[in-house]
Enzyme design. Structure first.
Site, PDB file in Angstrom:
ATOM      1  N   ASP B 412       1.970   1.650  -7.645  1.00  0.00           N
ATOM      2  CA  ASP B 412       0.772   1.890  -6.867  1.00  0.00           C
ATOM      3  C   ASP B 412       0.519   0.609  -6.058  1.00  0.00           C
ATOM      4  O   ASP B 412       1.089  -0.430  -6.365  1.00  0.00           O
ATOM      5  CB  ASP B 412      -0.366   2.153  -7.847  1.00  0.00           C
ATOM      6  CG  ASP B 412      -1.685   2.289  -7.150  1.00  0.00           C
ATOM      7  OD1 ASP B 412      -1.699   2.920  -6.092  1.00  0.00           O
ATOM      8  OD2 ASP B 412      -2.685   1.771  -7.663  1.00  0.00           O
ATOM      9  N   THR B 838       1.270   4.915  -2.285  1.00  0.00           N
ATOM     10  CA  THR B 838      -0.127   4.510  -2.163  1.00  0.00           C
ATOM     11  C   THR B 838      -0.911   5.564  -1.411  1.00  0.00           C
ATOM     12  O   THR B 838      -0.371   6.364  -0.669  1.00  0.00           O
ATOM     13  CB  THR B 838      -0.232   3.157  -1.428  1.00  0.00           C
ATOM     14  OG1 THR B 838      -1.587   2.890  -1.202  1.00  0.00           O
ATOM     15  CG2 THR B 838       0.508   3.186  -0.127  1.00  0.00           C
ATOM     16  N   GLY B 839      -2.189   5.544  -1.665  1.00  0.00           N
ATOM     17  CA  GLY B 839      -3.061   6.448  -0.939  1.00  0.00           C
ATOM     18  C   GLY B 839      -3.563   5.826   0.353  1.00  0.00           C
ATOM     19  O   GLY B 839      -4.228   6.466   1.135  1.00  0.00           O
ATOM     20  N   ASP B 840      -3.201   4.576   0.565  1.00  0.00           N
ATOM     21  CA  ASP B 840      -3.687   3.886   1.757  1.00  0.00           C
ATOM     22  C   ASP B 840      -2.988   4.368   3.010  1.00  0.00           C
ATOM     23  O   ASP B 840      -1.967   5.024   2.967  1.00  0.00           O
ATOM     24  CB  ASP B 840      -3.443   2.383   1.598  1.00  0.00           C
ATOM     25  CG  ASP B 840      -4.700   1.691   1.138  1.00  0.00           C
ATOM     26  OD1 ASP B 840      -5.775   2.284   1.337  1.00  0.00           O
ATOM     27  OD2 ASP B 840      -4.593   0.599   0.574  1.00  0.00           O
ATOM     28  N   ARG B 967      -0.568   7.385   2.103  1.00  0.00           N
ATOM     29  CA  ARG B 967      -1.467   8.542   2.139  1.00  0.00           C
ATOM     30  C   ARG B 967      -1.045   9.625   1.165  1.00  0.00           C
ATOM     31  O   ARG B 967      -1.113  10.802   1.467  1.00  0.00           O
ATOM     32  CB  ARG B 967      -1.495   9.145   3.551  1.00  0.00           C
ATOM     33  CG  ARG B 967      -2.188   8.288   4.577  1.00  0.00           C
ATOM     34  CD  ARG B 967      -3.644   8.634   4.626  1.00  0.00           C
ATOM     35  NE  ARG B 967      -4.317   7.906   5.689  1.00  0.00           N
ATOM     36  CZ  ARG B 967      -5.345   7.096   5.462  1.00  0.00           C
ATOM     37  NH1 ARG B 967      -5.776   6.902   4.241  1.00  0.00           N
ATOM     38  NH2 ARG B 967      -5.939   6.498   6.454  1.00  0.00           N
ATOM     39  N   LYS B 973       2.368  11.736  -5.854  1.00  0.00           N
ATOM     40  CA  LYS B 973       2.979  10.606  -6.536  1.00  0.00           C
ATOM     41  C   LYS B 973       3.801  11.099  -7.716  1.00  0.00           C
ATOM     42  O   LYS B 973       4.958  10.706  -7.907  1.00  0.00           O
ATOM     43  CB  LYS B 973       1.888   9.651  -7.049  1.00  0.00           C
ATOM     44  CG  LYS B 973       1.192   8.859  -5.976  1.00  0.00           C
ATOM     45  CD  LYS B 973       0.205   7.891  -6.612  1.00  0.00           C
ATOM     46  CE  LYS B 973      -0.516   7.063  -5.568  1.00  0.00           C
ATOM     47  NZ  LYS B 973      -1.398   6.072  -6.156  1.00  0.00           N
ATOM     48  N   ASN B 996      -5.911   7.641 -10.180  1.00  0.00           N
ATOM     49  CA  ASN B 996      -5.019   8.400  -9.312  1.00  0.00           C
ATOM     50  C   ASN B 996      -3.550   8.159  -9.647  1.00  0.00           C
ATOM     51  O   ASN B 996      -2.675   8.798  -9.111  1.00  0.00           O
ATOM     52  CB  ASN B 996      -5.291   8.067  -7.836  1.00  0.00           C
ATOM     53  CG  ASN B 996      -5.135   6.591  -7.580  1.00  0.00           C
ATOM     54  OD1 ASN B 996      -5.117   5.792  -8.509  1.00  0.00           O
ATOM     55  ND2 ASN B 996      -4.993   6.228  -6.327  1.00  0.00           N
ATOM     56  N   ASP B 997      -3.287   7.223 -10.539  1.00  0.00           N
ATOM     57  CA  ASP B 997      -1.903   6.972 -10.914  1.00  0.00           C
ATOM     58  C   ASP B 997      -1.536   7.632 -12.234  1.00  0.00           C
ATOM     59  O   ASP B 997      -0.391   7.573 -12.662  1.00  0.00           O
ATOM     60  CB  ASP B 997      -1.661   5.470 -11.045  1.00  0.00           C
ATOM     61  CG  ASP B 997      -2.091   4.725  -9.805  1.00  0.00           C
ATOM     62  OD1 ASP B 997      -1.753   5.205  -8.718  1.00  0.00           O
ATOM     63  OD2 ASP B 997      -2.769   3.701  -9.932  1.00  0.00           O
TER      64      ASP B 997
END
Lengths: 367, 1280
Positions: B412, B838-840, B967, B973, B996-997
């Site tokens: 992550d 990553t969600g970024d 994103r 993931k 979220n991981d």
């Protein structure tokens, strides 16, 4: 596989949930000890030429002399062996071996003559040897009752189940079991034939052939040492293959019943299918004359024990003894072989090193 | 198998649930709770709550009666145990004729009872802690009309309990009353989710007035017990039929601690095991390691070997001499039928005889060694983080060796690679950028002036700005060299250092940008002036207005709780009795104060009537706001204030605002107090808070502006979302300005993203009263809905957050954790593939990736952004071809083809060094094309993970050195991890810190959680929990390697040892008529593995180090031996088997020939063989041991002494007991036999000679790099 270890985790979790039981102030920093940090002082042997080659040479140099010593010792032991099975029609015991069975009532004797080329000095041990006899067979080995042999009266009357099928023969068998039942029962007698053809019987010691602990601890007659054996063994019966009951094995009360040394020796089951068992001891007379001088001897065999059915062989062996036991050159040879191999390996490695080892100079730095 | 167990566990729990469901179904689908007090007279008989679980907890597994059956049942879940018991029981079958059947049971019973005792002890500890917890006190309202102390276990559902400050909640309680004037209760949920900030809980709406248990006669209907901590739904039905909704904000969960609230009263809804905390408490998981799977194959081979041996002997048994001997010995017919019968049992017989080959002790030893390994990992100082006082936790105890075999790491980003400590770096307001250079300078002051850093900053502005809108064209491969960015990377070590220095300072230290500070001051003074002169506020120039609004938004658009550090956990605002104003307005507030939703009537009434404007104004403008405490005002400095935020971004923003003198001083559910420059304290009436959620990606607050009396919505959220919602009014001057601002802000946003900053947009919206009233009605409807409430609320929020007016944007830096680039570099050198999921957003992610050296500036990057499935397929194909072309080129197999490919793909957006440059034909394994990075965004990832494309995606991804998925959702993931794990058949490790991981962590072979700041969910799901990312390096490279190599060597050694021992008996069969008898005494046979040879191997298995920790860290390449399973390859098993057979031949035949044709008896011959085998085995271990500590020496000496002591005692103890294998006085006699000693010397040496020589030769031939390295180290140490 790790089902058992969850509790620790749960506890940790629960301790958190429990809250008040926890002393949070204590630091959880691990101890800085060599053990916990896996920094114990350690010796790291590195197999470099510098350490390996000397080891090979040293082993070689130590083993070879030991081997030679052992070999010489073994060779100094006198040993004489004679087969009296009687499979060969020319053998004096041929008739006995052919006709004999467990159930025959008449005694069959045969006489063998042999000569010793060298005098036997010191105590001479007389063995009988059997071949192809599987005294180590699983069922056979089990088939005994140690309590009974130790003089336990209740075991005498009701032997252990392990003795099946030599457990009872209408009455309980004493001593029970297949081992006792198949006890070696040939009688061997040795005569020295003087040059003037007179037969002198050689005195054979019956006692002292068993382990001291066996005779005095493991094996005991029921009812103590002084009791009347005939009375004690009342109510039991002899093993199927025996001619005489156990209390008539010998006239000497010290060597009768369960503490008869022939029985004790037989009961110590052999490890391998070809084995010998100590039969008698010929004690040395004095320092001047050899125990068994050179010359001719006769062996008189009362042939009772059938080996024909399992293609077995019977031997009589005479042997002197050294500090390392009976005659056996094997260990000496083994030591010499291993020593030589080590030495040769050392040389080969030295050669390899000399030829290829230079480029790995850094590896030769000792640890 | 472990997975099966896991499933079984799941199944079990689900059956329990089913059971419960059945029980509750009888009553209803929901839980209905009445107050117990109403039924006191009925003595429980018709108490409707009587079916619910009481609060007594029992976490023990067993009771006194059920212990033995249940424990045995559990232990027999393991196949091995069943196998061993089966073998042991076979001994009792009479025809098998075991020597001592009881003795064969001994080891099994021993193992089972040791486990049982351990379980019992643990269960007892659990029992004690249960008892302790059950006997905690709490106040329960009793029939005597007062609160009395009761034990926790006596609390029942429906009881009223009174809670005082700092008390722990005994059960899940619905909050009915609180001493807090705002009807709030603060709780700390650290024990549940690890978050240390305070959370507000709210009294149920209908009980705003003073609560009297006697008057309570409502009925609560709520959900059945479930384990979702963040959900609670239900409603309360009053006697008059009115229904009020209940939310998770009303529920206090068991295990939480009451803070800041003097007293609270609630009704117990769920008790004991039905509480959410208990339902969430699942034990650790069981996984089975790769090594163990490999080992099981070889266990299977052992079984095959055994069977072959059995069949061979069954065949040989028909040999004549055995028949003859039986015939001779027995001479009785009774024996014969037996023979055939027992021939059929030959196999079981040999299983018995050879139970040594697959010994119990193997499994036990592995367990013990793993426990020790876990202990040492726990104790490692270098894995201990002083700052948080936490060290590594191993939550899964049986996969330590998997750490040494990892091939892929999925990480992550936020909180894992970065600190998740946010620092406000830059902002743009109304299209003007405030770069906060002073901050950068100040950062530079913490270290030597880093010129590159300055360059970086200045350079940042000149970077070509890519329009994010344009970058989403479908079907575009961006292949560009990042050499232009290389200057930034060169400074990354310095950056990391700076980060580490920075981390000592908190996010509070922010130097305001002078220009912006001036504007704020300016604006404040103007406003004050205007207020003073009662002028209209809209005369202020719009940019100043925006600045002002921007900071107000930063200050209030959050859920930050204010506290002061000298009174930890104490709210600054006052409690009930202290202030007159509170009393004055209490009636008013009583009907209006609600965190998210005031009760319908009151708010609407208020809106319509517009009552007491003068008073309201006065209140709002009063220099001392109503809720202002004099005592606090005299506090020395407002710097004492501490903000506790649920997310670090919020705190960073609030601290940033405070730097501009806009500080949040108090937050109550219905109002926020803000101190502004020149204006003093202003109180905003808080009408609504629309919390942050990941789908909306924004949060909003609705406030009544005290100065303008306007209802204003402040929204803060991800730029992509906010920018779409901003609607500049079309046409007029204002709209033009807005569009310009929008454009500029977008540019700055891109710039921020390129600098690796996290961006947030701030916007506002002014609502007219009518609009608000209209929206409010819908919203209230949504709130009271029971069915689909979430969806309705979501839609309602969407309706509010439209047509926004953009105020500005912020750039927050998420600092890299210490040592991340070094760790990644080391892990990569160790041959690990690292993927970042990553969600970024893409730009941020890429920049962080550069910062942590995941991507290399010289590396080419393949960017996959596709709008559709087809486009994605095309992209993947193109990239694949491109990679192949390059690969061909790299191997220079066919330069022409490569050239052709190259020409083909010049069409692609490909900027970079020539394909065939030598940089690319460097050392590369056939499948890995180095120096290639893949960046894929969430949408494209969704397409790529489709069944039809996943193979292509993998083909592309595996040829890239690093992969970056931006994103991506939690589900994606886990899908990526699963895909890689299943398709590539590799060992995967997932590391993350947030909720979220969790799914990713659970899917991977080894899940690692970072026990950081985002709560405990990741840790709870993980197998290992680390305090910091950088510890991963030591965990994998050192401990992983050690665990793997130790265990692999131990297993190999174990197989060797047992094969060697069994082979001795095997050879003997040729000399005992294949009867299955053994020359080794039953006791030695059984205890050989269990005792005599056990300790040294355990010590070696625990402590041996093939390579030192320093070397492993210095040479990460050594890790590859584990990845390739080099310590335990199938051929090694067979080599060991062959060696075992050779050694057993020596150990058997030297005594055989030494005692051939002698009067030796069975055990006088067997005991030396046992001794020789022991010596050989120990010496073998000695050769295999690489590091000798005093423990190795001691253990070996102990083993030998133990053997002789046991043998001597056993042989002397009883002349008749151990029938029939009676070894009486054997050992004593042997010790007097010179032959015995002679054999003891020669046999081990002869047996180990080949191995020793071969080992030496291999060391000579293949001098491993370890060896070289260590030698060089030592050399240089001696010769500096």
């Amino acid at each position: 596989m790790a089902s058992g270890y969850n509790a620790k985790e749960e506890d940790g979790h629960r301790a958190g949930a429990a809250g008040p039981g926890e002393s949070a102030s204590r630091s959880r920093k691990p101890d800085n000890t060599a053990f916990k940090q896996q920094r114990l002082p350690a010796w790291q042997p590195i197999l470099t030429a510098g350490t390996v080659l000397p080891a090979f040479f040293i082993i070689g140099l130590i083993f070879i002399p030991i081997g030679i010593g052992l070999y010489v010792t073994s060779n100094n032991i006198r040993e004489f062996e004679i087969d009296y099975t009687g499979t060969d029609p020319s053998s004096p015991c041929y008739n006995c071996s052919q006709t004999y069975s467990w159930n025959s009532t008449t005694l069959c004797t045969c006489t063998l003559t042999f000569s010793l080329n060298q005098p036997f000095e010191g105590n001479v041990f007389m063995y009988y040897g059997l071949s192809n006899f599987y005294q180590n067979h699983r069922r056979y080995v089990k088939s005994r009752d140690d309590s009974q042999l130790n003089g336990d009266l209740s075991s005498l009357k009701s032997p252990s189940k392990e003795c099946e099928p030599y457990h009872t023969n209408e009455k309980p068998i004493a001593p029970c079991g297949a081992i006792a039942n198949s006890m070696f029962n040939d009688t061997l007698e040795l005569f020295y034939i003087d040059p003037n053809e007179t037969r002198t019987p050689i005195p054979l010691m019956k006692k002292g052939i068993a382990w001291w602990t066996d005779k005095h601890v493991k094996f005991r007659n029921p009812g103590g040492s002084n009791a009347n054996l005939t009375a004690v063994f009342q109510g039991t019966t002899k093993p199927v293959n025996w001619r005489k009951p156990v209390y008539e094995l010998d006239s000497d009360p010290e060597n009768n019943g369960f503490i008869n040394e022939d029985l004790i020796v037989w009961m110590r089951t052999a490890a391998l299918p070809t084995f010998r068992k100590l039969y008698r001891i010929i004690q040395k007379k004095n320092n001047m004359t050899p125990t068994l001088p050179r010359g001719n001897y006769t062996l008189e065999v009362t042939y009772n024990y059938p080996v024909h059915s399992f293609e077995g062989r019977k031997r009589m062996i005479l042997s002197t003894i050294s500090w390392m036991g009976g005659k056996n050159p094997f260990l000496g040879i083994a030591y010499m072989t291993v020593g030589s191999i080590c030495f040769v390996l050392g040389v080969v490695l030295l050669f390899i090193h000399h030829k290829y080892g230079n480029r790995n100079n850094s590896s030769d730095i000792p640890s | 198998m472990a997975r099966e167990i896991g499933e079984a566990g799941d199944a079990k729990s689900s059956t329990i649930k089913k059971h419960k469901r059945k029980k509750t179904k009888k009553e209803s689908k929901t839980r209905i709770v009445h107050a117990n007090i109403l039924y006191d007279h009925a003595k429980g008989g018709d108490n409707p709550n009587r079916h619910y679980a009481n609060n007594k907890i029992k976490t023990t597994k067993y009771t006194l009666l059920s212990f033995i059956p249940k424990n045995l049942f559990e232990q027999f879940h393991r196949f091995a145990n069943v196998y061993f018991v089966f073998i042991a029981l076979l001994n009792f079958v009479p025809v098998v004729n075991a020597f001592q059947p009881e003795l064969a049971l001994a080891p099994v019973v021993f193992i089972l009872s040791v486990t049982a005792i351990k379980d019992l002890w643990e269960d007892y500890r659990r029992h004690r802690s249960d008892k302790e917890i059950n006997h905690l006190d709490c106040l329960v309202y009793s029939s005597e009309r007062c609160y009395v102390e009761q034990y926790w276990k006596e609390v029942r559902v429906g009881d009223f309990i009174r809670l005082r400050c700092n008390e722990i909640l005994p059960a899940d309680v619905l909050l009915l009353s609180s001493s807090d004037p705002d009807r709030l209760c603060h709780i700390e949920t650290a024990t549940l989710d690890g978050e240390t900030n305070l959370k507000q809980r709210q009294v149920v709406r209908s009980f705003i007035d003073l609560f009297d248990p006697l008057k309570y006669n409502s009925v609560i209907e709520c959900e059945k017990p479930n384990n979702d901590l963040n959900r609670f739904r239900g409603y309360i039905i009053h006697r008059n039929g009115r229904r009020d909704g209940l939310y998770k904000d009303n529920l206090l969960l068991r295990g939480c601690t009451i803070r800041n609230t003097e007293e609270a009263v609630g009704i117990v809804i769920y008790a004991g095991h039905e509480t959410k905390a208990m339902l969430n408490n699942n034990g650790p998981r069981y996984k089975r390691s790769k090594l163990e799977r490999q080992m099981n194959v070889d266990v299977f081979w052992c079984v095959i070997i055994l069977l072959v041996m059995c069949l061979l002997f069954a065949r040989l048994r028909n040999n004549k001499y055995w028949i003859h001997i039986t015939h001779h010995v027995t001479n009785m017919v009774t024996f014969f039928p037996f023979c055939h019968f027992y021939m059929g049992f030959i196999c079981p017989l040999f299983l018995l005889c050879s139970q040594v080959l697959i010994p119990i002790s193997l499994f036990v030893s592995i367990e013990i060694v793993k426990i020790c390994q876990v202990f040492f990992i726990h104790q490692d100082m270098e894995l201990y983080d002083e700052e948080t006082d936490s060290h590594l936790q191993c939550r899964a105890l049986n996969i330590t060796e998997d750490l040494g075999q990892m091939q892929y790491i999925f990480s992550d980003k936020t909180g894992t690679l970065t600190e998740n400590k946010m620092v406000f770096r830059r902002c743009t307001v109304a299209g003007v950028e405030y770069s906060h250079d002073a901050n950068a300078r100040r950062l530079a002051m913490y270290q030597e002036v880093d010129s590159e850093e300055e360059e970086c900053l200045s350079h940042g502005g000149t970077l070509p700005r890519r329009e994010s809108l344009c970058s989403q064209h479908s079907g575009k491969v961006v292949l560009r060299s990042q050499s232009t960015k290389s200057h930034r990377r060169t400074g990354s070590r310095a950056e990391a250092k700076r980060a580490s220095i920075l981390s000592k300072h908190t996010e509070k230290d922010i130097t305001p940008d002078p220009q912006l500070l001036d504007k704020v001051n300016d604006c404040g003074s103007q406003m004050e002036f205007m207020r003073f002169h009662s002028q209209l506020l809209n005369q202020i120039p719009p940019d100043l207005c925006d600045v002002f609004d921007f900071f107000i938004a930063l200050t209030i658009c959050n859920t930050v709780v204010v506290s002061s550090p000298n009174q930890p956990r104490q709210k600054v605002s006052i409690s009930s009795s202290s202030s007159l104003t509170t009393n004055r307005s209490s009636s008013q507030r009583a009907c209006s104060s609600m965190l998210s939703s005031p009760s319908a009537e009151s708010t609407l009434t208020k809106l319509n009537e517009e009552h007491f404007p003068g008073q309201g104004l006065q209140q709002a403008f009063s220099p001392v706001p109503p809720n202002y405490d004099q005592a606090k005002a005299s506090a020395p400095d407002k710097c004492e204030l501490r903000y506790e935020a649920e997310s670090p971004d919020e705190a960073a923003l609030v601290y940033a605002a405070r730097a501009y003198k806009c500080s949040l001083v108090g937050r109550l559910p219905d109002q926020v107090t803000v101190e502004l420059p020149h204006l003093g304290k202003l109180t905003f009436e808080l009408l609504h808070t629309l919390g942050f959620d990941s789908t909306r990606k924004r949060m909003s607050v609705v406030v009544r502006h005290p100065l303008t009396e306007q209802i204003t919505v402040y929204t803060k959220g991800a730029d992509s979302v906010i920018m779409d919602l901003v609607r500049p009014p079309s046409g007029n001057e204002l709209g033009k300005r807005q569009r310009k601002i929008l454009f500029k802000t977008q540019n700055y946003l891109n710039l921020y993203a390129a600098d690796g900053l996290r961006t947030l947009c701030i916007a506002k919206k002014v609502l007219s009263k009518e609009e608000y009233a209209g929206w409010l009605r819908c919203h209230l409807e949504a709130e009271t809905a029971i069915q689909g409430r979430e969806e309705l609320l979501f839609e309602s929020a969407l309706r509010l957050e439209t047509d926004l007016h953009l105020l500005g944007a912020t750039g927050i830096e998420d600092r890299l954790q210490d040592g991340v680039p070094e760790t990644i570099a080391a892990l990569r050198r160790a041959g690990l593939q690292i993927w970042v999921l990553t969600g970024d957003k893409q730009e941020t992610a890429i920049n962080i990736a550069y910062a942590c050296k995941l991507l290399d500036p010289e590396e080419e990057i393949i960017t996959l952004n596709a709008e559709s499935q087809e486009a994605c397929a095309v992209l993947l194909d193109e990239s694949l071809h491109y990679i192949q072309a390059k690969f061909l080129c790299g191997s220079s197999a066919d330069p022409h083809a490569a050239k052709a490919f190259q020409q083909d793909y010049t069409a692609l957006r490909f900027t970079g060094p020539p394909v065939c440059s030598p940089a690319f034909s460097g050392p590369s394994s056939p499948f890995l094309v180095h120096r290639l990075g893949l960046v894929i965004d969430g949408r494209t990832l969704a397409y790529a993970l489709d069944k039809s494309l996943e193979d292509k995606f993998l083909a592309v991804a595996r040829s890239c050195r690093s992969v970056l998925c931006c994103r991506s959702t939690p589900l994606q993931k886990s899908m990526v991890v699963k895909l890689v794990r299943n398709k590539l058949k590799v060992m995967t490790l997932a590391i993350g810190d947030g909720a979220n991981d969790v799914s990713m962590i659970q899917v991977a072979d080894v899940g690692v959680g970072i026990s950081g700041q985002e709560g405990m969910q990741a840790v709870m799901a993980s197998d290992f929990a680390l305090p910091r990312f950088q510890y991963l390096q030591k965990l994998l490279l050192v401990h992983g390697h050690w665990c793997y190599s130790r265990l692999a060597n131990m297993i190999l050694y174990f197989f060797y040892k047992n094969a060697m021992f069994v082979a001795l008996i095997f050879w003997y069969q040729f000399y005992c008529g294949f009867s299955g008898s053994a020359m080794i005494d039953q006791w030695y046979l059984i205890f050989f593995n269990l005792m005599f040879s056990a300790f040294p191997q355990l010590i070696t298995g625990t402590l041996d180090k093939d390579v030192s920790a320093e070397t492993l860290q210095e040479l990460p390449q050594l890790y590859m031996s584990g990845q390739n399973s080099e310590e335990y390859k199938p051929y090694m098993f067979w080599m060991n088997m062959i060696d075992a057979f050779y050694q057993s031949l020596i150990c058997f035949f030297i005594p055989y020939f030494a005692y051939a044709d002698s009067n030796v008896d069975l055990f006088t011959w067997g005991t030396p063989i046992t001794t020789l085998a022991l010596f050989t085995i120990l010496l073998h271990l000695g050769i295999e041991t690489k590091t000798w500590t005093w423990m190795n020496w001691t253990s070996i000496a102990f083993s030998i002494v133990l053997f002789f002591m046991v043998a001597l005692c056993y042989n002397a103890s009883c002349p008749t007991c151990y029938s029939p294998s009676n070894p009486y006085w054997t050992m004593e006699r042997l010790l007097g036999d010179p032959l015995f000693y002679l054999m003891c010397i020669i046999t081990p040496i002869a047996a180990l000679l080949p191995r020793y020589a071969l080992l030496h030769l291999t060391v000579l031939r293949t001098l491993t790099i370890v060896f070289m390295y260590e030698s060089v180290c030592k050399y240089s140490f001696w010769h500096p």
